[in-house]
Design a protein around this motif. Structure first.
Motif, mmCIF file in Angstrom:
data_model
loop_
_atom_site.group_PDB
_atom_site.id
_atom_site.type_symbol
_atom_site.label_atom_id
_atom_site.label_comp_id
_atom_site.label_asym_id
_atom_site.label_seq_id
_atom_site.Cartn_x
_atom_site.Cartn_y
_atom_site.Cartn_z
ATOM 1 N N MET A 1 -6.737 5.118 19.549
ATOM 2 C CA MET A 1 -7.813 5.212 18.568
ATOM 3 C C MET A 1 -7.315 5.598 17.184
ATOM 4 S SD MET A 1 -10.358 4.253 20.268
ATOM 5 C CE MET A 1 -11.646 4.600 19.060
ATOM 6 N N SER A 2 -6.196 6.303 17.115
ATOM 7 C CA SER A 2 -5.685 6.755 15.817
ATOM 8 C C SER A 2 -5.256 5.599 14.928
ATOM 9 C CB SER A 2 -4.494 7.706 16.021
ATOM 10 O OG SER A 2 -3.437 7.040 16.684
ATOM 11 N N LEU A 3 -5.051 4.428 15.510
ATOM 12 C CA LEU A 3 -4.616 3.268 14.729
ATOM 13 C C LEU A 3 -5.787 2.403 14.269
ATOM 14 C CD1 LEU A 3 -1.477 2.108 16.767
ATOM 15 C CD2 LEU A 3 -1.572 3.549 14.723
ATOM 16 N N SER A 4 -6.994 2.799 14.563
ATOM 17 C CA SER A 4 -8.157 2.007 14.165
ATOM 18 C C SER A 4 -8.302 1.991 12.642
ATOM 19 C CB SER A 4 -9.426 2.580 14.787
ATOM 20 O OG SER A 4 -10.567 1.940 14.259
ATOM 21 N N THR A 5 -8.669 0.831 12.109
ATOM 22 C CA THR A 5 -8.908 0.717 10.667
ATOM 23 C C THR A 5 -10.394 0.616 10.335
ATOM 24 O OG1 THR A 5 -8.711 -1.699 10.716
ATOM 25 C CG2 THR A 5 -6.687 -0.428 10.332
ATOM 26 N N VAL A 6 -11.260 0.891 11.294
ATOM 27 C CA VAL A 6 -12.698 0.790 11.043
ATOM 28 C C VAL A 6 -13.097 1.762 9.932
ATOM 29 C CG1 VAL A 6 -15.002 1.090 12.025
ATOM 30 C CG2 VAL A 6 -13.180 0.047 13.396
ATOM 31 N N ASN A 7 -13.633 1.219 8.838
ATOM 32 C CA ASN A 7 -14.055 2.008 7.663
ATOM 33 C C ASN A 7 -12.939 2.896 7.108
ATOM 34 O OD1 ASN A 7 -16.808 1.165 7.287
ATOM 35 N ND2 ASN A 7 -17.317 2.267 9.165
ATOM 36 N N ALA A 8 -11.686 2.511 7.349
ATOM 37 C CA ALA A 8 -10.553 3.322 6.884
ATOM 38 C C ALA A 8 -10.439 3.268 5.367
ATOM 39 C CB ALA A 8 -9.259 2.816 7.518
ATOM 40 N N LYS A 9 -10.205 4.417 4.766
ATOM 41 C CA LYS A 9 -10.089 4.498 3.317
ATOM 42 C C LYS A 9 -8.637 4.311 2.881
ATOM 43 C CE LYS A 9 -14.424 5.260 3.032
ATOM 44 N NZ LYS A 9 -15.297 4.118 2.643
ATOM 45 N N LYS A 10 -8.476 3.590 1.814
ATOM 46 C CA LYS A 10 -7.145 3.318 1.289
ATOM 47 C C LYS A 10 -6.549 4.564 0.644
ATOM 48 C CE LYS A 10 -4.782 0.091 -1.850
ATOM 49 N NZ LYS A 10 -4.966 -1.163 -2.624
ATOM 50 N N ASP A 11 -5.246 4.745 0.828
ATOM 51 C CA ASP A 11 -4.533 5.853 0.204
ATOM 52 C C ASP A 11 -4.393 5.567 -1.294
ATOM 53 O OD1 ASP A 11 -2.825 7.770 -0.712
ATOM 54 O OD2 ASP A 11 -1.159 7.272 0.623
ATOM 55 N N PRO A 12 -5.090 6.315 -2.170
ATOM 56 C CA PRO A 12 -5.037 6.016 -3.611
ATOM 57 C C PRO A 12 -3.731 6.423 -4.279
ATOM 58 C CG PRO A 12 -6.337 7.981 -3.224
ATOM 59 C CD PRO A 12 -5.982 7.440 -1.862
ATOM 60 N N SER A 13 -2.883 7.159 -3.562
ATOM 61 C CA SER A 13 -1.628 7.626 -4.166
ATOM 62 C C SER A 13 -0.443 6.733 -3.839
ATOM 63 C CB SER A 13 -1.324 9.057 -3.701
ATOM 64 O OG SER A 13 -1.081 9.074 -2.305
ATOM 65 N N CYS A 14 -0.630 5.749 -2.966
ATOM 66 C CA CYS A 14 0.488 4.897 -2.554
ATOM 67 C C CYS A 14 0.903 3.977 -3.698
ATOM 68 C CB CYS A 14 0.105 4.071 -1.331
ATOM 69 S SG CYS A 14 1.425 2.959 -0.790
ATOM 70 N N LYS A 15 2.173 4.025 -4.064
ATOM 71 C CA LYS A 15 2.677 3.193 -5.155
ATOM 72 C C LYS A 15 2.940 1.757 -4.712
ATOM 73 C CE LYS A 15 4.738 7.075 -7.649
ATOM 74 N NZ LYS A 15 5.974 7.662 -8.220
ATOM 75 N N ILE A 16 3.009 1.536 -3.403
ATOM 76 C CA ILE A 16 3.314 0.200 -2.897
ATOM 77 C C ILE A 16 2.097 -0.715 -2.964
ATOM 78 C CG2 ILE A 16 3.961 -1.104 -0.828
ATOM 79 C CD1 ILE A 16 5.717 1.248 -0.018
ATOM 80 N N CYS A 17 0.916 -0.186 -2.639
ATOM 81 C CA CYS A 17 -0.244 -1.076 -2.488
ATOM 82 C C CYS A 17 -1.370 -0.824 -3.474
ATOM 83 C CB CYS A 17 -0.796 -0.996 -1.065
ATOM 84 S SG CYS A 17 -1.369 0.640 -0.549
ATOM 85 N N ASN A 18 -1.161 0.005 -4.508
ATOM 86 C CA ASN A 18 -2.199 0.215 -5.505
ATOM 87 C C ASN A 18 -1.863 -0.477 -6.817
ATOM 88 O OD1 ASN A 18 -4.435 2.025 -4.543
ATOM 89 N ND2 ASN A 18 -2.681 3.261 -3.913
ATOM 90 N N ILE A 19 -2.886 -0.838 -7.552
ATOM 91 C CA ILE A 19 -2.747 -1.445 -8.869
ATOM 92 C C ILE A 19 -3.443 -0.574 -9.890
ATOM 93 C CG2 ILE A 19 -2.475 -3.806 -8.022
ATOM 94 C CD1 ILE A 19 -5.440 -4.244 -8.478
ATOM 95 N N SER A 20 -3.246 -0.842 -11.156
ATOM 96 C CA SER A 20 -3.747 0.025 -12.215
ATOM 97 C C SER A 20 -5.185 -0.284 -12.595
ATOM 98 C CB SER A 20 -2.850 -0.087 -13.459
ATOM 99 O OG SER A 20 -1.572 0.433 -13.179
ATOM 100 N N VAL A 21 -6.057 -0.238 -11.594
ATOM 101 C CA VAL A 21 -7.497 -0.247 -11.817
ATOM 102 C C VAL A 21 -8.060 0.735 -10.820
ATOM 103 C CG1 VAL A 21 -7.633 -2.633 -12.632
ATOM 104 C CG2 VAL A 21 -7.834 -2.147 -10.199
ATOM 105 N N GLY A 22 -9.384 0.938 -10.885
ATOM 106 C CA GLY A 22 -9.989 1.855 -9.916
ATOM 107 C C GLY A 22 -9.632 1.477 -8.512
ATOM 108 N N ARG A 23 -9.410 2.472 -7.638
ATOM 109 C CA ARG A 23 -8.910 2.205 -6.283
ATOM 110 C C ARG A 23 -9.969 1.568 -5.410
ATOM 111 N NH1 ARG A 23 -4.947 2.673 -9.203
ATOM 112 N NH2 ARG A 23 -3.706 4.546 -9.210
#
Length: 375
Positions: free
Chosen positions: A353-375
């Motif tokens: 269950m710990s691997l479920s992505t249901v309604n999972a929130k994105k990590d706003p601090s990750c430099k790999i998958c964030n862009i320079s707009v609102g998260r």
């Protein structure tokens, strides 16, 4: 009017956020609580026009244009505008979470409409309230100000195709090599498949995508589809035997959902405070409702040549499918799927269950998958 420079603050120097707001000439960023009284933020000694009929337009995920009407007889006295911007509180707000600090923008009086832009105080898909004062800077450096205008509400937009292409390019960097696969699969509990057979004519039906992934995704809460996986284990070439979604697995040949008449779209790139990164792709039969929705909002991928999921036809006519090794792919198929087209069986692994992505929130601090707009 494009005025890129930011000045210095009334109450102190600007934070490291200085320079982020491109279209408003900010002379300060004052963080304070507003209770609607003009006396809270300046000197009332000059009669200045109160902005009326405030209009918000050209809304994006991190910007908007604002315009209003005011008495033209006193326009020449106005040197600045105070814009009070706050996230709208909802009934579901966490009472124990630290309250968002209101943002007061102090901008030079430029011709209206004026563009307000800044990813550090505007988030996509978020409701805001805004009110405006007019101000006149005095010789002693203080401000004479009008009363606050009425409060107006608006909601920022989803990511645009520009932002999604930025996410796409970031995801391509870490996709890794391509591994072969032959089936798409979907894990659920036994009751799910029994319900499909008994109440849905033996079909799995599309449902609205949850709020997992990037906050600005145009898919969340809007696109209807069925989630599938295709990732395989490196050592076996087969789907993993563990799943967070249930002990029963539906498998279907890849060609059944991803044929020559299926269009492939990039939907999102995110992580959940872990080392794993997820990419959401959409498989939509050409001309379907899902295809029409995605074609207006998402970057389309070349099915035979992309870094995530490919379908190629060899010289001998044999079709081969491959998936990216270093990403977990979440595939949304936009049409109903008849269970009789595949097989349902029980997996031998665990329901993690710990691997479920249901309604999972994105990590706003990750430099790999964030862009320079609102998260």
């Amino acid at each position: 009017m494009e005025v890129p420079d930011l000045g210095h603050g009334i109450t102190g120097p600007l934070s490291p956020r200085e320079g982020m707001v491109k279209n408003v000439s900010l002379e300060s960023l004052q963080l304070c609580e507003r209770d609607g009284k003009a006396e809270d933020s300046g000197v009332v000694g000059m009669e200045l026009p109160v902005p009326v009929n405030i209009r918000i337009s050209h809304i994006t995920c991190d910007s908007f244009k604002i315009c209003w009407d005011m008495d033209p007889r006193t326009k020449d006295k106005i040197t600045h505008y105070f814009i009070d911007l706050n996230k709208k509180e909802t009934k579901s707000s966490n009472k124990f979470k630290h309250k968002d600090v209101p943002t007061k923008l102090v901008a030079k009086a430029v011709p209206l409409p004026m563009t307000v832009r800044g990813h550090w105080f505007l988030s996509p898909r978020t409701e805001y309230t805004v009110a405006v004062q007019t101000a006149s800077k005095q010789s002693d450096g203080d401000y004479a100000i009008s009363e606050w205008s009425d409060i107006v509400e608006f909601c920022t937009a989803d990511y645009s195709s520009v932002h999604l292409n930025q996410l796409l390019q970031k995801a391509e960097v870490i996709a890794g090599r391509m591994l072969p696969f032959t089936v798409f699969y979907r894990n659920q509990n036994q009751e799910y498949f029994e319900h499909c057979r008994a109440a849905q004519g033996g079909r799995m039906l599309p449902s609205v995508k949850d709020n997992s992934g990037s906050h600005g995704s145009p898919l969340s809460g809007k696109l209807e589809g069925i989630f599938f996986s295709c990732n395989t284990e490196f050592n076996t070439g087969q789907p993993a035997q563990d799943s967070p979604y249930g002990r029963y697995r539906f498998q279907i040949p890849a060609e059944a959902l991803f044929d020559a008449d299926t269009r492939l779209y990039f939907g999102d790139f995110y992580c959940m405070y872990t080392a794993y990164h997820y990419v959401i792709l959409v498989l939509a039969p050409r001309g379907s409702a899902g295809d029409m929705y995605c074609s207006e909002r998402l970057p389309e991928l070349d099915a035979a040549s992309n870094r995530f999921l490919t379908r190629t036809v060899g010289e001998d006519g044999r079709v081969e499918f491959r998936h990216a090794q270093d990403l977990i792919l979440e595939l949304i198929y936009t049409e109903p799927v008849d269970i009789s087209r595949g097989t349902v069986g029980q997996i031998s692994g665990h329901q993690l269950m710990s691997l479920s992505t249901v309604n999972a929130k994105k990590d706003p601090s990750c430099k790999i998958c964030n862009i320079s707009v609102g998260r």
